[in-house]
Scaffold this active site. Structure first.
Site, PDB file in Angstrom:
ATOM      1  N   ASN A 148       0.913  -1.436  -0.126  1.00  0.00           N
ATOM      2  CA  ASN A 148      -0.028   0.068   0.078  1.00  0.00           C
ATOM      3  C   ASN A 148       0.839   1.173  -0.035  1.00  0.00           C
ATOM      4  O   ASN A 148       0.420   2.210  -0.614  1.00  0.00           O
ATOM      5  CB  ASN A 148      -0.965  -0.055   1.272  1.00  0.00           C
ATOM      6  N   GLU A 243       4.872  -4.111  12.360  1.00  0.00           N
ATOM      7  CA  GLU A 243       3.591  -3.025  12.351  1.00  0.00           C
ATOM      8  C   GLU A 243       2.500  -3.831  11.569  1.00  0.00           C
ATOM      9  O   GLU A 243       2.839  -4.150  10.193  1.00  0.00           O
ATOM     10  CB  GLU A 243       4.005  -2.017  11.371  1.00  0.00           C
ATOM     11  N   CYS A 279      -3.166   1.572   6.792  1.00  0.00           N
ATOM     12  CA  CYS A 279      -3.248   0.788   7.814  1.00  0.00           C
ATOM     13  C   CYS A 279      -4.015   1.413   8.912  1.00  0.00           C
ATOM     14  O   CYS A 279      -4.690   0.860   9.723  1.00  0.00           O
ATOM     15  CB  CYS A 279      -1.896   0.441   8.419  1.00  0.00           C
ATOM     16  N   GLU A 454       7.982   2.436  14.817  1.00  0.00           N
ATOM     17  CA  GLU A 454       9.152   3.125  14.027  1.00  0.00           C
ATOM     18  C   GLU A 454       8.824   4.665  13.877  1.00  0.00           C
ATOM     19  O   GLU A 454       7.989   5.092  14.792  1.00  0.00           O
ATOM     20  CB  GLU A 454       8.410   2.470  12.399  1.00  0.00           C
TER      21      GLU A 454
HETATM   22  P1  NAD Z   1       0.642  -9.529   4.026  1.00  0.00           P
HETATM   23  O1  NAD Z   1       0.928  -9.924   5.394  1.00  0.00           O
HETATM   24  O2  NAD Z   1      -0.080 -10.549   3.109  1.00  0.00           O
HETATM   25  O3  NAD Z   1       2.077  -9.219   3.303  1.00  0.00           O
HETATM   26  C1  NAD Z   1       3.113  -8.324   3.728  1.00  0.00           C
HETATM   27  C2  NAD Z   1       4.605  -8.773   3.347  1.00  0.00           C
HETATM   28  O4  NAD Z   1       4.825 -10.207   3.932  1.00  0.00           O
HETATM   29  C3  NAD Z   1       4.821  -9.087   1.703  1.00  0.00           C
HETATM   30  O5  NAD Z   1       5.824  -8.716   1.331  1.00  0.00           O
HETATM   31  C4  NAD Z   1       4.582 -10.446   1.583  1.00  0.00           C
HETATM   32  O6  NAD Z   1       5.111 -11.173   0.415  1.00  0.00           O
HETATM   33  C5  NAD Z   1       5.083 -11.119   2.707  1.00  0.00           C
HETATM   34  N1  NAD Z   1       5.036 -12.353   3.280  1.00  0.00           N
HETATM   35  C6  NAD Z   1       3.711 -12.995   3.202  1.00  0.00           C
HETATM   36  N2  NAD Z   1       3.969 -14.315   3.858  1.00  0.00           N
HETATM   37  C7  NAD Z   1       5.054 -14.074   4.285  1.00  0.00           C
HETATM   38  C8  NAD Z   1       5.596 -15.188   5.407  1.00  0.00           C
HETATM   39  N3  NAD Z   1       5.211 -16.394   5.845  1.00  0.00           N
HETATM   40  N4  NAD Z   1       6.991 -14.930   5.736  1.00  0.00           N
HETATM   41  C9  NAD Z   1       7.541 -13.702   5.393  1.00  0.00           C
HETATM   42  N5  NAD Z   1       6.957 -12.729   4.617  1.00  0.00           N
HETATM   43  C10 NAD Z   1       5.753 -13.032   4.116  1.00  0.00           C
HETATM   44  O7  NAD Z   1      -0.045  -8.166   3.945  1.00  0.00           O
HETATM   45  P2  NAD Z   1      -0.449  -7.283   2.416  1.00  0.00           P
HETATM   46  O8  NAD Z   1      -1.693  -7.781   2.067  1.00  0.00           O
HETATM   47  O9  NAD Z   1       0.698  -6.987   1.688  1.00  0.00           O
HETATM   48  O10 NAD Z   1      -0.604  -5.808   3.377  1.00  0.00           O
HETATM   49  C11 NAD Z   1      -1.907  -5.258   3.833  1.00  0.00           C
HETATM   50  C12 NAD Z   1      -1.615  -5.588   5.437  1.00  0.00           C
HETATM   51  O11 NAD Z   1      -0.777  -4.680   5.942  1.00  0.00           O
HETATM   52  C13 NAD Z   1      -2.889  -4.949   5.993  1.00  0.00           C
HETATM   53  O12 NAD Z   1      -3.236  -5.692   7.143  1.00  0.00           O
HETATM   54  C14 NAD Z   1      -2.308  -3.765   6.822  1.00  0.00           C
HETATM   55  O13 NAD Z   1      -3.046  -3.164   7.638  1.00  0.00           O
HETATM   56  C15 NAD Z   1      -1.181  -3.867   6.925  1.00  0.00           C
HETATM   57  N6  NAD Z   1      -0.082  -2.589   7.113  1.00  0.00           N
HETATM   58  C16 NAD Z   1       0.085  -2.121   8.188  1.00  0.00           C
HETATM   59  C17 NAD Z   1       0.831  -0.981   8.476  1.00  0.00           C
HETATM   60  C18 NAD Z   1       1.378  -0.485   9.829  1.00  0.00           C
HETATM   61  O14 NAD Z   1       2.316   0.324   9.969  1.00  0.00           O
HETATM   62  N7  NAD Z   1       1.006  -0.950  10.767  1.00  0.00           N
HETATM   63  C19 NAD Z   1       1.050  -0.296   7.302  1.00  0.00           C
HETATM   64  C20 NAD Z   1       0.645  -0.739   6.198  1.00  0.00           C
HETATM   65  C21 NAD Z   1       0.117  -1.690   5.811  1.00  0.00           C
END
Ligand code: NAD
Length: 494
Positions: A148, A243, A279, A454
């Site tokens: 995102n 995060e 997020c 962060e």
């Molecule tokens: P996701 O958890 O599906 O993927 C995030 C990252 O993790 C990707 O690069 C993915 O390839 C990797 N990944 C997936 N499985 C993994 C594993 N088993 N081991 C290591 N890496 C792995 O999340 P998404 O759909 O890409 O993003 C959306 C989510 O991110 C939402 O829940 C959102 O709230 C969260 N988010 C949080 C923040 C924050 O700062 N708290 C900011 C932005 C987004």
């Protein structure tokens, strides 16, 4: 378009499977990226390990100059990077241009902070001694980010981790790898191996997370993936910074009645920014009854004025969602709420006749409290509005989920500000200015929304190990050593 990986200072084609990258507006393939083979993942981690010692020994002021240069190079490429992020992620161009600026600003901020602080001196036990608390680099940091805000969320990890003297193995989301791979040029002046950029999905992420040579994992993404990473890292006691997701509440108090339009515009922006894929999107509105009807009316009127369309068009307010899967997930949550008795006041459909994974900005009322729309992350442009009788009820509902990322309140009443500030369980509480980040202000979640922070000083310390150094300058024996028959009984306390 750059599709090569960055390993040990060289840009190389991935030897593994091919990853197609889709444009969510045109629904056509934008590029294909060669993923790293397991040997290439290994080489990237080995390169980071190899570079760690000399990068840690590089004076912080020199590291700072190098990070400022990263920021300068990024700013010079704002248009190119913003367009690439728009094509691969669907976020409106104007928001992506801002994102490049914020990303560069994070590098400038940590370039300075990194040379400002390396620990502290504490009062020693005796006058012949010196006691230091040293902040040292951890070693190799694995940085894994979502789609995102591909560059910004990467910078919140890479900039402080580099400033603190660590080396990096980074992996963008499989949905948005191109803008991150395009950063290689911005890092060309770094010593080889200090930053390595891979591509791929969970498999590559897990290979980084599980590797003993990676000392710390900094992750932004879903709670589900965050828990998996936490388990793997717990097993080898690796450092983690997580995060995770949010379900941010947004409280509107009666004293803002004279500015109800402003509170409605702020609310709609907080709910629909980046099509709700933030997020800290506002995902639950608790509006005090005296202003509920006016707030709903103003919110719906404003929502109907928003322009949904081509994210490259600068008049577009809201672009498509990142993928068909994400759009379907959002639609299913709204449909389930409607089936349970909620009313979709505006939106609730694709919102476009052409191509693109659009979902129209949507306002929902009357959603039952137990529906996912009010309990689980939506990550789409949907604003459920709920009338509440009192501030007590608003705070109780706001705190009633397992999330605790951010919270917003509209009020100018000082008593209300103090109560909300103290009682809302969230890592950030915004009053009358939703979602504004500050590089100097720590960002992160309470409860299941995360672990660690962060940004700010905390964001630097997240990538530092702490070492206590106790120096005695006198070689006189201590009177609490053996033999006990003739000495005192002072204990070490350890
Ligand atoms: P996701 O958890 O599906 O993927 C995030 C990252 O993790 C990707 O690069 C993915 O390839 C990797 N990944 C997936 N499985 C993994 C594993 N088993 N081991 C290591 N890496 C792995 O999340 P998404 O759909 O890409 O993003 C959306 C989510 O991110 C939402 O829940 C959102 O709230 C969260 N988010 C949080 C923040 C924050 O700062 N708290 C900011 C932005 C987004």
């Amino acid at each position: 378009m750059e599709t090569r990986l960055l390993i040990g200072g060289e840009q190389v084609a991935g030897d593994g499977d091919v990853l197609p990258v889709e444009n969510p507006f045109t629904e056509s393939e934008l590029a294909s990226v060669g993923l790293p083979s397991s040997e290439q993942v290994d080489a990237a981690i080995a390169a980071a390990r190899e570079a760690a010692r000399s990068w840690a020994a590089t004076p912080a002021i020199e590291r700072g100059e190098i990070l400022h240069e990263v920021a300068t190079r990024m700013r010079a490429r704002t248009d190119e990077l913003a367009e690439l992020m728009t094509r691969e992620g669907g976020k409106p161009l104007i928001e992506n241009s801002d994102e490049v600026g914020w990303t560069a600003a994070a590098f400038d901020y940590y370039a300075e902070l990194g040379r400002n602080f390396a620990g502290r001196v504490i009062p020693a036990i005796e006058s012949t001694q010196l006691s230091l608390v040293l902040k040292e680099p951890m070693g190799v940091v694995g940085c894994i980010v979502p789609w995102n805000y591909p560059l910004l969320l990467l910078s919140w990890k890479v900039a402080p981790a580099l400033a603190a003297g660590n080396t990096i193995v980074a992996k963008p989301s499989e949905l948005t790898p191109l803008s991150t791979l395009a950063l290689a040029e911005c890092f060309e002046h770094l010593p080889a191996g200090v930053i390595n950029i891979l591509a791929g999905a969970g498999e590559v992420g897990e290979a980084i997370v599980s590797d003993e040579r990676v000392d710390c994992v900094a992750f932004t993404g879903s709670i589900e993936t965050g828990k998996k990473i936490a388990h793997i890292c717990a097993d080898r006691v690796a450092r983690i910074n997580l995060e995770l997701g949010g379900k941010d509440p947004f409280i509107v108090c009666p004293d803002v009645a004279p500015a109800i339009d402003v509170a409605a515009k702020g609310g709609a922006w907080a709910a629909f920014l980046n099509a709700g894929q933030v997020c800290t999107s506002a995902e639950r509105f608790y509006v005090l009854e005296p202003v509920y009807d006016d707030y709903l009316q103003a919110f719906v009127d404003y929502t109907s004025s928003l322009v949904v369309g081509d994210p490259l068009d600068t008049s577009t307010d809201i672009g498509p969602l990142v993928s068909a899967r994400q759009r379907d997930k959002v639609a299913a949550q709204v449909d389930a709420a409607a089936a349970a008795g909620a009313e979709v006041v505006i939106g609730g459909s694709n919102g476009s006749n052409g191509t693109g994974y659009f979902y129209a900005p949507t306002v929902v009322t009357g959603a039952p409290a137990e529906t996912d729309l009010l309990r689980e992350e939506t990550f789409g442009p949907v604003a459920p509005l709920v009338p509440v009788k009192s501030l007590d009820e608003a705070i109780e509902l706001a705190n009633g989920t397992h999330f605790g990322l951010g919270a917003n309140v509209y009020t100018k009443d000082l008593d209300t500000i103090l109560r909300c500030m103290r009682e809302l369980k969230a890592g950030t509480v915004w009053f009358n200015d939703p979602l504004t980040d500050n590089d100097a202000g720590p960002f992160g979640g309470m409860k299941q929304s995360g672990l660690g922070r962060e940004l700010g000083q905390e964001g630097l310390e997240a990538f530092q190990e702490t070492k206590h150094v106790h120096i005695e300058t006198s070689l006189a024996p201590k009177d609490w050593w053996y033999p006990y028959g003739g000495g005192s009984s002072q204990a070490t306390g350890a």
